[in-house]
Write an enzyme that holds these catalytic residues in place. Structure first.
Site, PDB file in Angstrom:
ATOM      1  N   ARG A  50       0.837  -1.206   0.000  1.00 30.61           N
ATOM      2  CA  ARG A  50       0.000   0.000   0.000  1.00 30.61           C
ATOM      3  C   ARG A  50       0.869   1.252   0.000  1.00 30.61           C
ATOM      4  NH1 ARG A  50      -4.525   0.605   4.575  1.00 30.61           N
ATOM      5  NH2 ARG A  50      -2.720   1.129   5.831  1.00 30.61           N
ATOM      6  N   LYS A 149      -2.857   6.736   1.067  1.00 31.54           N
ATOM      7  CA  LYS A 149      -2.610   7.064   2.482  1.00 31.54           C
ATOM      8  C   LYS A 149      -1.548   8.160   2.533  1.00 31.54           C
ATOM      9  CE  LYS A 149      -2.265   4.797   6.980  1.00 31.54           C
ATOM     10  NZ  LYS A 149      -3.460   5.359   7.615  1.00 31.54           N
ATOM     11  N   GLU A 182     -16.319   5.709   5.537  1.00 30.54           N
ATOM     12  CA  GLU A 182     -15.453   5.167   6.582  1.00 30.54           C
ATOM     13  C   GLU A 182     -15.474   6.160   7.722  1.00 30.54           C
ATOM     14  OE1 GLU A 182     -11.278   5.171   5.445  1.00 30.54           O
ATOM     15  OE2 GLU A 182     -11.503   7.027   4.331  1.00 30.54           O
TER      16      GLU A 182
HETATM   17  N1  PMP Z   1      -9.429   4.728   7.148  1.00 31.33           N
HETATM   18  C1  PMP Z   1      -8.572   5.716   7.440  1.00 31.33           C
HETATM   19  C2  PMP Z   1      -8.881   7.093   6.992  1.00 31.33           C
HETATM   20  C3  PMP Z   1      -7.383   5.432   8.135  1.00 31.33           C
HETATM   21  O1  PMP Z   1      -6.519   6.404   8.422  1.00 31.33           O
HETATM   22  C4  PMP Z   1      -7.125   4.103   8.548  1.00 31.33           C
HETATM   23  C5  PMP Z   1      -5.844   3.774   9.267  1.00 31.33           C
HETATM   24  N2  PMP Z   1      -5.764   4.391  10.505  1.00 31.33           N
HETATM   25  C6  PMP Z   1      -8.071   3.110   8.247  1.00 31.33           C
HETATM   26  C7  PMP Z   1      -9.204   3.463   7.532  1.00 31.33           C
HETATM   27  C8  PMP Z   1      -7.837   1.681   8.633  1.00 31.33           C
HETATM   28  O2  PMP Z   1      -6.829   1.125   7.835  1.00 31.33           O
HETATM   29  P1  PMP Z   1      -5.847  -0.006   8.363  1.00 31.33           P
HETATM   30  O3  PMP Z   1      -6.706  -1.164   8.741  1.00 31.33           O
HETATM   31  O4  PMP Z   1      -4.946  -0.302   7.232  1.00 31.33           O
HETATM   32  O5  PMP Z   1      -5.146   0.556   9.546  1.00 31.33           O
END
Ligand code: PMP
Length: 289
Positions: A50, A149, A182
């Protein structure tokens, strides 16, 4: 605490980047948050993939190969002697002259921090977490794809401020079409019967590593069907259960949204099963890939 900075392990107080770094000046860079469970780095390969995809999406050429970054992460964990930790891997655009042009920055800064994180109060894992719906929509995919990200987190931070002002820890973010995307730092799922549902990445969200772990491994192991579907707020209010996933959050049940109880207003039986399965998997297998 030792921080890995551009090839060297340095003491935390000496781990600094120049004020001309475009990561600081413009939020120009990418990052990952990664967990170490029981001495093993959870899903490191997925996080590195990622990171590479995020870097590519913002036209950032990594200074180190993915293999070298993997080694840097392992070295940092070893140097800090931590069996359970949270890793923050950051690649900034690097220092350059003032002005937006990213290509004036000759070398990105690569940083690996190994520390601890505790995101939500432990009792919320037992009792459920109240959340709100942010008034501010998630930034549209065509403006800045949330699946990148990047170090630009102000959209999320301002929604987080809405949550804090409402006295809760997390806010659900909708896209500009009013669909659920989300939360500010977590992905979201609903439970209906034997099915768990989460919005598709096309709604405008980060494709969480924990999200994929729950969809592909934890959910099926608990006997759930898994579906990616457009979710509207009403679907959340009428769901049996709602839960959030994230590297720091792990899996946490939602008790209420905007003060309206979800299910019975506590952590439901499906979420409890998923949390238990999640915890036993990360502790036992600690799958790295
Ligand atoms: N959405 C956002 C905006 C995030 O910053 C994160 C990570 N903190 C997630 C979802 C969850 O992703 P991950 O399971 O890869 O930590």
């Amino acid at each position: 605490m030792k921080v890995w900075l551009d090839g060297h392990l340095v003491d935390k107080q000496h781990a600094v980047v120049p004020v001309y770094d475009h990561g600081l000046l413009y939020g120009d860079g990418v990052f990952e948050g990664i967990r170490v469970y029981n001495g093993r780095i959870f899903k490191l390969k997925s996080h590195l993939e990622r990171l590479a995809a995020s870097a590519h999406a913002i036209h950032l050429t990594l200074h180190y190969t993915i293999r070298e970054i993997e080694q840097a992460v392992r070295e940092t964990v070893a140097a800090n002697g931590m069996k359970d930790a949270y890793i923050r891997l950051v690649v900034t655009r690097g220092a350059g002259p003032l002005g937006l042009n990213p290509f004036t920055c000759p070398k990105p800064a690569t940083i690996v921090i190994c520390d601890r994180i505790s995101l939500y109060p432990p009792e919320m894992y037992d009792n459920g977490m109240p959340v709100i719906v942010a008034k501010r929509p998630r930034i549209p995919v065509e403006c800045l794809d949330p699946s990148i990200k990047s170090l630009n987190y102000l959209n999320n931070i301002l929604a987080k401020v809405e949550a804090i002002e409402a006295g809760v820890h997390e806010a659900i973010m909708l896209n500009t079409d009013g669909e659920v995307c989300e939360c500010t730092g977590d992905n979201i799922f609903l439970v209906r019967g034997s099915r768990i549902v989460t919005p598709p990445v096309t709604a405008g969200l980060l494709n969480g590593v924990t999200r994929l772990f729950v969809m592909n491994e934890v959910g099926p192991a608990c006997g759930f069907d898994v579906a990616e579907r457009t979710i509207r707020l009403d679907d959340l209010f009428t769901a049996d259960e709602v839960f959030l996933t994230g590297t720091a959050a792990e899996v946490i049940g939602v008790s209420s949204i905007d003060g309206r109880m979800i299910g019975e207003g506590k952590v439901g039986p499906s979420t409890r099963r998923l949390v238990a399965e999640f915890r036993s998997r990360v502790a036992a297998d600690a799958p790295e890939n």
